[in-house]
Design a protein around this motif. Structure first.
Motif, PDB file in Angstrom:
ATOM      1  N   PRO A  84       0.782  -1.239   0.000  1.00  0.00           N
ATOM      2  CA  PRO A  84       0.000   0.000   0.000  1.00  0.00           C
ATOM      3  C   PRO A  84       0.816   1.293   0.000  1.00  0.00           C
ATOM      4  N   PHE A  85       2.137   1.199   0.180  1.00  0.00           N
ATOM      5  CA  PHE A  85       2.978   2.398   0.164  1.00  0.00           C
ATOM      6  C   PHE A  85       3.934   2.420  -1.023  1.00  0.00           C
ATOM      7  N   CYS A  86       3.762   1.496  -1.961  1.00  0.00           N
ATOM      8  CA  CYS A  86       4.644   1.388  -3.118  1.00  0.00           C
ATOM      9  C   CYS A  86       4.019   2.086  -4.329  1.00  0.00           C
ATOM     10  N   ALA A  87       4.757   3.027  -4.896  1.00  0.00           N
ATOM     11  CA  ALA A  87       4.308   3.704  -6.112  1.00  0.00           C
ATOM     12  C   ALA A  87       4.753   2.938  -7.353  1.00  0.00           C
ATOM     13  N   ASN A  88       5.938   2.299  -7.257  1.00  0.00           N
ATOM     14  CA  ASN A  88       6.516   1.618  -8.408  1.00  0.00           C
ATOM     15  C   ASN A  88       7.497   0.568  -7.905  1.00  0.00           C
ATOM     16  N   ASN A  89       7.639  -0.527  -8.655  1.00  0.00           N
ATOM     17  CA  ASN A  89       8.527  -1.623  -8.246  1.00  0.00           C
ATOM     18  C   ASN A  89       9.291  -2.162  -9.461  1.00  0.00           C
ATOM     19  N   PRO A  90      10.204  -1.340 -10.029  1.00  0.00           N
ATOM     20  CA  PRO A  90      10.953  -1.809 -11.193  1.00  0.00           C
ATOM     21  C   PRO A  90      11.883  -2.969 -10.844  1.00  0.00           C
TER      22      PRO A  90
ATOM     23  N   HIS B  69       9.905   2.078  -4.990  1.00  0.00           N
ATOM     24  CA  HIS B  69       9.708   3.521  -5.051  1.00  0.00           C
ATOM     25  C   HIS B  69       8.482   3.811  -4.187  1.00  0.00           C
ATOM     26  N   TYR B  70       8.722   4.399  -3.026  1.00  0.00           N
ATOM     27  CA  TYR B  70       7.642   4.667  -2.076  1.00  0.00           C
ATOM     28  C   TYR B  70       6.834   5.892  -2.493  1.00  0.00           C
ATOM     29  N   LEU B  71       5.671   6.033  -1.919  1.00  0.00           N
ATOM     30  CA  LEU B  71       4.769   7.135  -2.247  1.00  0.00           C
ATOM     31  C   LEU B  71       5.391   8.495  -1.958  1.00  0.00           C
TER      32      LEU B  71
ATOM     33  N   TRP C 166       6.692   7.289   7.573  1.00  0.00           N
ATOM     34  CA  TRP C 166       7.958   7.071   6.881  1.00  0.00           C
ATOM     35  C   TRP C 166       7.810   7.004   5.367  1.00  0.00           C
ATOM     36  N   PHE C 167       6.654   6.544   4.864  1.00  0.00           N
ATOM     37  CA  PHE C 167       6.573   6.209   3.442  1.00  0.00           C
ATOM     38  C   PHE C 167       5.409   6.848   2.679  1.00  0.00           C
ATOM     39  N   SER C 168       4.460   7.457   3.363  1.00  0.00           N
ATOM     40  CA  SER C 168       3.303   8.031   2.675  1.00  0.00           C
ATOM     41  C   SER C 168       3.530   9.452   2.207  1.00  0.00           C
ATOM     42  N   SER C 169       4.314  10.214   2.934  1.00  0.00           N
ATOM     43  CA  SER C 169       4.533  11.600   2.578  1.00  0.00           C
ATOM     44  C   SER C 169       5.979  11.957   2.887  1.00  0.00           C
ATOM     45  N   ARG C 170       6.390  13.097   2.452  1.00  0.00           N
ATOM     46  CA  ARG C 170       7.776  13.520   2.656  1.00  0.00           C
ATOM     47  C   ARG C 170       8.026  13.908   4.103  1.00  0.00           C
ATOM     48  N   THR C 171       8.437  12.919   4.899  1.00  0.00           N
ATOM     49  CA  THR C 171       8.796  13.150   6.300  1.00  0.00           C
ATOM     50  C   THR C 171      10.104  12.442   6.569  1.00  0.00           C
ATOM     51  N   SER C 172      10.569  12.491   7.767  1.00  0.00           N
ATOM     52  CA  SER C 172      11.849  11.843   8.068  1.00  0.00           C
ATOM     53  C   SER C 172      11.701  10.333   8.042  1.00  0.00           C
ATOM     54  N   VAL C 173      12.684   9.712   7.453  1.00  0.00           N
ATOM     55  CA  VAL C 173      12.737   8.259   7.346  1.00  0.00           C
ATOM     56  C   VAL C 173      14.020   7.808   8.023  1.00  0.00           C
ATOM     57  N   PRO C 174      13.976   6.716   8.781  1.00  0.00           N
ATOM     58  CA  PRO C 174      15.220   6.261   9.415  1.00  0.00           C
ATOM     59  C   PRO C 174      16.280   5.957   8.356  1.00  0.00           C
TER      60      PRO C 174
END
Length: 186
Positions: free
Chosen positions: A49-55, A69-71, A177-185
């Protein structure tokens, strides 16, 4: 390669990782259907549910490589290290040329009509902190958010397997972490 050997190999590789986080869910579908959903090329586009693309670069098997490629625009590489047809695989995931976490995906048969999907992550983040600080950060921050993330992914694959449709983006709630542009570990 048998599942016990696969488990032993993955244990050796991630011995240095502490406190894995795991989510398991029973799915009302035979194990071969669950395996098919998680082992086809580009599978994250259907069940994550948080993947935009998976090349996909290389598929299938223990030398598989793809990207998530996360959202939020973040891109992680996945490098598969072991592949046990019908039962599971182990992979490393992280930013290109960055630190990698170890992930184990497992499918088990419950009965003829149901199976279980378990994802276990051995996160690299926090590993360099002193044990007391690492434990506190793990318990209060990492484990709750990683559990929520993994639960959404497992539920997303359940959705795809049961309904035969791509899981909607953020289907089970947004993730910081993955839905919007926020801090990711990192």
């Amino acid at each position: 390669m048998t599942l016990p050997l696969l488990t032993m190999l993955s244990s050796e590789v991630h011995r240095g990782f502490k406190w894995p986080v795991s989510v398991e869910r029973e799915i009302a579908a035979p194990a071969q259907d669950t395996w098919k959903a998680i082992s086809c090329p580009g599978n994250l586009e259907s069940g994550h549910p948080f993947c935009a693309n998976n090349p996909v670069e290389v598929w299938p098997g223990s030398n598989s490589r793809d990207e998530v490629h996360y959202l939020n625009g973040l891109v992680f590489e996945r490098r598969f290290r072991s592949w046990n047809e019908g039962a599971g695989y182990d992979l490393e995931i992280g930013r290109s040329n960055g630190r990698q976490s170890w992930v184990a995906w497992r499918v088990t048969s419950v009965d003829n009509a149901s199976s279980s999907l378990r994802i276990t992550v051995y996160p690299h983040v926090l590993q360099s902190l002193p044990t007391v600080l690492r434990w506190l950060a793990h318990v209060l921050w990492l484990r709750p958010l990683l559990t929520r993330y993994l639960d959404s992914v497992v539920r997303g694959f359940e959705w795809y397997i049961i309904y035969g449709q791509t899981v909607p983006k953020n289907a089970f709630g947004k993730h910081p972490w993955f839905s919007s542009r926020t801090s990711v570990p990192s």
